[in-house]
Enzyme design. Structure first.
Site, PDB file in Angstrom:
ATOM      1  N   ASP A 286      16.201  -7.980  45.796  1.00 26.29           N
ATOM      2  CA  ASP A 286      14.870  -8.403  45.348  1.00 26.29           C
ATOM      3  C   ASP A 286      14.865  -8.326  43.828  1.00 26.29           C
ATOM      4  OD1 ASP A 286      13.807  -8.750  47.900  1.00 26.29           O
ATOM      5  OD2 ASP A 286      13.289  -6.647  48.087  1.00 26.29           O
TER       6      ASP A 286
ATOM      7  N   ASP B 111       7.055 -13.387  56.435  1.00 24.41           N
ATOM      8  CA  ASP B 111       6.561 -12.017  56.275  1.00 24.41           C
ATOM      9  C   ASP B 111       5.328 -11.894  57.152  1.00 24.41           C
ATOM     10  OD1 ASP B 111       8.468 -11.689  54.259  1.00 24.41           O
ATOM     11  OD2 ASP B 111       7.065 -12.241  52.674  1.00 24.41           O
TER      12      ASP B 111
END
Length: 251
Positions: free
Chosen positions: A11, A130
């Site tokens: 990330d 998500d």
């Protein structure tokens, strides 16, 4: 039988690898280029590189960083973050990405999945989803988990498969960063309802969690970040243990 894949996730924010819990409280985890090279050398099957601020900051993924990482790795490399056009994907692939991951942009304009799979092939298109449970139902969230939608996880996954997605990367926001295990019930349902590979994400904390997601969750691949970045689970040892438990992996 196809081998199960172990995928570290980088990330990226402001050029650094970061990691949080439930999508917040980010801490620094190192230089993404250095980490990518290390992972390729120690047996990671693929890498996922997510520019986590790109959508929020309304910009595309940094091409320069993609080029630097691609130069260091010899394993498949997926890039995501703020991708919203065929042109952008074309540029990323030219910089060395093998696949792209789209999330918010696909929800806002589902035709993008069709366009990308038609132009580059479905094997190139990963749709990241998500989701978190709200009143017992898995609801899709956008923009790094900050915007809830009314979309149901399973309906949306089925739709993107029909539109040409080659893989689903499902992150359980409830499990993310908790190190309490993957959302295996939801993963198993996705695997049963879809015909494309499902990548489990969110919740890895022990070797057993990987075993469980491959057996109970029927996942095709498992993605993790902090347990790899901070050396809590070395990938060679993880793969050896999976092999010991008769889970097919590439050693």
């Amino acid at each position: 039988m196809l081998t199960k894949r172990i995928i570290p996730c980088l990330d990226i924010k402001n050029g650094r690898t970061v990691k949080g819990v439930n999508f917040v409280n980010l801490i620094d985890a190192g230089d993404p280029v250095v980490l990518a090279k290390q992972y390729a050398e120690i047996g990671a099957d693929e890498l996922v590189f997510l520019d986590i601020a790109a959508t929020l900051e309304n910009r595309g993924t940094t091409l320069e960083m993609v080029e630097k990482v691609a130069a260091q790795v010899n394993i498949p490399f997926t890039v995501g973050g703020g991708i919203s056009s065929v042109e952008h994907v074309d540029a990323l692939l030219k910089c060395g990405a093998d696949k792209v991951s789209i999330n918010s942009s696909a929800v806002k304009r589902p035709e993008l999945v069709n366009e990308l799979s038609q132009k580059f092939g479905s094997q190139c298109v990963v749709v990241a989803i998500d989701a978190k449970q709200i009143d017992g139902e898995w609801k899709v969230h956008l923009a790094g988990g900050t915007i809830p939608t009314e979309l149901n996880l399973f309906d949306w996954a089925k739709e993107v498969e029909e539109r040409g997605a080659g893989e689903i990367l499902f992150t359980s926001m409830d499990n993310d960063g908790t190190k309490a295990g993957f959302a295996n019930k939801a993963l198993a349902r996705l695997s049963e309802e879809l015909n494309i590979p499902i990548i489990a994400s969110g919740g890895a904390g022990s070797v057993q969690h990987f075993v469980d997601t491959f057996i109970e969750g029927k996942s095709d691949a498992a993605l993790a970040a902090s347990v790899f970045h901070f050396g809590e689970i070395p990938i060679p040892e993880l793969k050896q243990e999976l092999k010991n438990q008769n889970i097919p992996v590439r050693l």
